[in-house]
Design a protein around this motif. Structure first.
Motif, PDB file in Angstrom:
ATOM      1  N   ARG A  50      44.926  42.853  26.218  1.00 42.57           N
ATOM      2  CA  ARG A  50      45.475  43.155  27.459  1.00 42.57           C
ATOM      3  C   ARG A  50      44.856  42.436  28.447  1.00 42.57           C
ATOM      4  N   TYR A  51      43.494  42.061  28.295  1.00 47.45           N
ATOM      5  CA  TYR A  51      42.881  41.215  29.135  1.00 47.45           C
ATOM      6  C   TYR A  51      43.359  39.654  28.911  1.00 47.45           C
ATOM      7  N   ARG A  52      43.897  39.307  27.863  1.00 51.29           N
ATOM      8  CA  ARG A  52      44.340  37.864  27.503  1.00 51.29           C
ATOM      9  C   ARG A  52      45.725  37.844  28.259  1.00 51.29           C
ATOM     10  N   ASP A  53      46.441  38.881  28.156  1.00 54.16           N
ATOM     11  CA  ASP A  53      47.724  38.864  28.833  1.00 54.16           C
ATOM     12  C   ASP A  53      47.474  38.869  30.463  1.00 54.16           C
ATOM     13  N   ALA A  54      46.579  39.547  30.728  1.00 56.60           N
ATOM     14  CA  ALA A  54      46.297  39.336  32.398  1.00 56.60           C
ATOM     15  C   ALA A  54      45.893  37.941  32.772  1.00 56.60           C
ATOM     16  N   LEU A  55      45.029  37.247  31.871  1.00 56.72           N
ATOM     17  CA  LEU A  55      44.862  35.736  32.261  1.00 56.72           C
ATOM     18  C   LEU A  55      46.237  35.132  32.392  1.00 56.72           C
ATOM     19  N   VAL A  56      47.018  35.308  31.703  1.00 58.80           N
ATOM     20  CA  VAL A  56      48.154  34.495  31.608  1.00 58.80           C
ATOM     21  C   VAL A  56      49.015  34.876  32.831  1.00 58.80           C
TER      22      VAL A  56
END
Length: 521
Positions: A50-56
């Motif tokens: 979820r955090y990586r998707d938020a970075l994108v």
């Protein structure tokens, strides 16, 4: 997202706890604790994704990115807090996850920050860009990246170039950003053609920005067309023009870039590699540039006797192209942060007939300020925006556009809404006024003398209005049923029924003959 990571304090506490608690393997762990620990590990993995998707999302300017990232971090904090209290929980593995995420965050933020000392560097070619360009020495010389002769210093510090940079960074900044976004989506098509011919990418961008802002369907009042604005006669010399299908290849980004690079090299060879004169020839005519060059004995474009022989448009064009190239090469030195663009090439196959207008509506604008119509038009120049493209057609796009298409345009409420919006007919909203007290009876047909016309005659045959002959219209390229209906004053549904055109696609083919049934114009 906020630069201050809210998880740093819990992370430090977790690290301290690792130093004082005994290893998990030294403790007796129940089956229940093992199951709970496994659940925490899975929860951490979900939070990490979820955090990586938020970075994108944040990297693409999506405002949801900050909220999603903070929520993911809070979930990680809860996981660590629970792990600290649980026997047998693999705290070291969870901390390794944090380390990866913190590094990803740092890398993402570093890309948006100015490098220390960058402001103080001279306006020379960036080393990382020069290393990516073949014949780098020639590239640097063309754009003033070293001090080997006076021409380089003149280009770098010429007030005309500085004035051009000022214009791009003030009232023309929106056009600069639009040009950058459009170019990034087409870069994989255009840049290789300049690279193969030993020309710098910055020069390509400068010409594109000044000529068309990266809009491939641009047409000037003089008849120049395409992203690189070729006149018909010049285009034909370099293989551009109508092909067998009627498509004008001046609009094709790859073909236009190839022709442009070939043309520029031809000018550079005959003008002693004077970049400004080559650009002057590109804009003001190669014949004029060559005559001025020979008449001046090889003088620089900036010599007054040379400069004054070019029209005002060309005197403006040359420094503006070079100025855009400089900004492209050195954005940080001018405080410019170009937008992040998802430019990874991809294709999509239409699952149902659609126009680019319809696709633009159903795609939305997630991750893009202006939506995706320009990307679709630039990468698919053979199609007009309003024509219906048949199902099964493969369109060029980006990975983001392809993903949004599968999510919103194949079926579902947004796909249906988009179809309804692009087929909406203004005439269908109009209510025709009928004079009070009158009854519409159609067209009256006079009866010949002696024809019974009253009920006393028995069973008279009703009078039949004279049939009106329907006109015929031949469908041209780019026509839509809604557009034809608007021009000829008829309803789309009536026109469709009269010609067997099926809703809701209302697909037409070029050359098809339509009966203008019920049309008033």
């Amino acid at each position: 997202m906020s630069r201050r990571n809210p998880f740093l304090r819990p992370l430090a506490a977790a690290l301290l706890f690792c130093c004082i608690v005994p290893p998990a393997t030294a403790q007796r762990v129940s089956a229940r604790d093992k199951a709970a620990a496994e659940a925490l590990v899975q929860r951490m993995a979900a939070a990490e994704q979820r955090y990586r998707d938020a970075l994108v999302l944040a990297g693409n300017g999506d405002p949801r990115g900050a909220g999603e990232g903070n929520a993911a971090l809070e979930d990680m904090e809860d996981v660590v807090d629970a792990c600290v209290k649980l026997r047998g929980c693999p705290l070291s593995d969870l901390l390794a996850t944090y380390k990866r995420l913190l590094k990803a965050r740092a890398d993402a933020e570093a890309g948006a920050l100015d490098e220390p000392g960058d402001e103080d560097q001279p306006l020379g070619a960036d080393p990382e860009l020069a290393a990516d360009v073949p014949e780098a020495a020639r590239t640097v010389a063309l754009l003033g990246g070293d001090n080997r002769h006076a021409f380089d210093r003149m280009v770098r510090y010429n007030p005309a170039i500085q004035a051009g940079i000022r214009r791009w960074l003030t009232d023309m900044r929106p056009q600069l950003m639009t040009s950058y976004e459009n170019y990034q989506a087409m870069r994989h098509l255009m840049w290789p053609e300049f690279e193969k011919r030993g020309l710098p990418e910055a020069l390509l961008f400068g010409i594109l920005a000044k000529e068309s802002n990266g809009r491939v369907h641009s047409v000037s009042r003089a008849g120049a067309a395409g992203p690189m604005q070729f006149m018909p006669a010049t285009g034909r010399r370099f293989g551009l023009g109508p092909d067998g299908t009627g498509f004008d290849t001046r609009y094709d980004p790859r073909a236009a870039a190839e022709a442009s690079a070939t043309y520029l090299n031809e000018r550079l060879r005959e003008l002693n590699n004077e970049l400004e004169l080559a650009l002057a020839g590109y804009n003001g005519g190669e014949g004029r540039a060559l005559r001025v060059h020979r008449g001046s004995g090889g003088g620089s474009f900036w010599h007054a006797s040379v400069y004054d022989q070019f029209p005002a448009e060309t005197r403006d064009y040359v420094p503006m192209v070079i100025a855009a190239a400089w900004i492209y090469l050195h954005p940080r030195q001018f405080g410019v942060q170009f937008p992040r663009v998802d430019a990874q090439p991809a294709t999509l196959r239409l699952a149902r007939p659609a126009s680019i207008y319809e696709l633009t509506v159903c795609l939305g604008n997630a991750g893009s300020r202006d939506g995706y119509m320009r990307v679709l038009r630039n990468l698919n120049p053979r199609y007009t925006a309003e024509e219906t493209i048949p199902a099964g057609t493969v369109l060029h796009a980006t990975t983001r556009v392809a993903a949004l298409y599968q999510r919103h345009c194949v079926d579902g409420p947004r796909a249906e809404l988009a179809r309804a919006l692009v087929t909406a007919d203004v005439n269908a909203a109009l209510v025709r006024d009928v004079p009070a007290g009158s009854v519409a009876v159609g067209e009256a047909t006079p009866l010949p003398a002696g024809v019974p016309a009253t009920i006393a005659t028995g069973r008279p045959q009703p009078a039949t209005p004279k049939a009106r002959q329907a006109r015929i219209y031949k469908v041209a390229r780019g026509d839509t049923l809604a557009g034809i209906a608007r021009r000829h004053g008829c309803q789309v549904q009536v026109l469709a029924r009269a010609n067997g055109v099926k809703a809701p696609a209302y697909t037409l083919r070029q050359g098809q003959q339509l009966r203008l049934e019920g049309c008033t114009r």
